[in-house]
Design an enzyme around this catalytic site. Sequence first.
Site, PDB file in Angstrom:
ATOM      1  CB  SER A 252      -0.882   0.014   1.247  1.00 57.21           C
ATOM      2  OG  SER A 252      -0.055   0.158   2.385  1.00 57.21           O
ATOM      3  CE  LYS A 253      -2.897   6.022  -2.144  1.00 56.02           C
ATOM      4  NZ  LYS A 253      -3.702   6.371  -3.292  1.00 56.02           N
ATOM      5  NE  ARG A 254      -3.969   4.901   3.771  1.00 56.77           N
ATOM      6  CZ  ARG A 254      -4.321   5.464   2.623  1.00 56.77           C
ATOM      7  NH1 ARG A 254      -3.411   6.072   1.888  1.00 56.77           N
ATOM      8  NH2 ARG A 254      -5.568   5.415   2.175  1.00 56.77           N
TER       9      ARG A 254
END
Length: 504
Positions: A252-254
């Site tokens: 995930s980009k987080r």
Amino acid sequence: MTVRTRVAPSPTGDPHVGTAYVALFNMAFARSQGGQFVLRIEDTDQARSTAESEAAILDAFRWLGLNWDEGPEVGGPHGPYRQSERGDLYQAAAKQLVADGHAFPCFCTAERLDEVRRAQQLAKETPRYDGHCLSLSQEEAAARIQAGESHVIRMKIPEEGACVIDDLFRGPIEIAWSQIDMQVLVKSDGMPTYHLANVVDDHHMAITHVIRGEEWINSAPKHRLLYDYFGWEAPVLAHLPLLRNPDRSKLSKRKNPTGINYYRRMGYLPEALVNFLGLMGHSMPEGQEIFDVEAFIKAFSLERITLGAPVFDQEKLAWLNGQWLRGLSDEAFADRVMAWGLNRDALMPLVPLIKPRTERLCDLAPMVGYLLGARRTLAAEDFEGLALEGEALLEVLQFTLWRLEALGDWTRPQLVATVEALAAELDLKIRVLLAPLFVALSGQAVSLPLYDSLVFLGPDLARARLRDGLEALGGVSKKAAKRLEKRYAELGQGSADEESTAES
Ligand code: GLU
């Protein structure tokens, strides 16, 4: 049989490393079998699909050295290769399903569906359509359609038993029909959903192997059933393991930059990124770690794929990139540096920013360091002394990030409008809101003008730095995230980006 594979991205966001990974494996399999690899654009979600996103995906794929035998722009015998241009095929398919009694019009309102879902959740049942409109007679349904009543088309699902799908990597997977929803196939605006368009296209494009991410396994029973309803032979199904963050959660980009253009801007070589993706779940015969795409294709075999969660490990990628860089001749290295960022085209947008602010050319490097290169690593102290602190500080960074994640058009006027609107909604002086953004983007309290910096950095790098700024402040806890989401929703402009790849 000629092997035909495809990658079918939805142009709804920035080009994702996960899509490139699936594309690479499909390309390698088709080429290793002397077959063909197709690129299809799945843009049936009209609200979210954009021409810019499609162009960015194609550009990023080409940069990586991927190429396809058929697709938009390339053409081919099974075109068009954009779903938005294939509407007639889906209409005909849906009509046939209804005529054969495999699908039915449904007139239920969103309110009714919400109520049904809530009752099912309370009863701890799998939320699914309750079959309300199945009982309508053909005449009644026809009359309501005639009268212009809004409706969707849903597929029928067997009442009992289970579906067995054969996954090439996993063997037979049994899923009870009671778990499967009566999927909407045609939306009220007449557009097909992913499921209908995907099956119709895979059939008409003569796809023999569907190799895609494991997040689509739960859709496979619906697809299988659609093939049966149409009387078509289903392609071989193979679901690749999902890429993972180092903590094994879904990439995930987080937690990890996921945009191909992030890696491009950071100076990763396309050869290194493709090489790295080729290590995700596939092992080379001699265990080689460094190989080019030709060697990968040559050695590629579906049997060499293992299902253990492949970790997208930044350190490994950086190491690999270093290996590739050191493998270049000095001339080639210099050429790459110039092609990457030290060239006239890249510098031109900076000139109007630098010229009024400098006496000597040697000031240039420190001034633009954070734009051309990486910015220094941040610590929480870097944000000290600003007007905002604590949760108010997190809030500003997070809200700006969410707004910028939703921004399709990364231009100066749009950026100015977005940030100024946020400041007004939060009732903050613009200078107060900008201060932490300066720190997160540049690592300095003073830098070149903020909006110009945002434009120059581009969406991938700018967003990644805002995320990183949040991390430097200790990150957003689950509890704080809930509060922030609530407050953000109250601002009234859309909700936090869900990072979902699925569409219904
Ligand atoms: N459009 C889907 C996606 O964005 C394609 C899934 C599939 O390969 O069937 O991933």
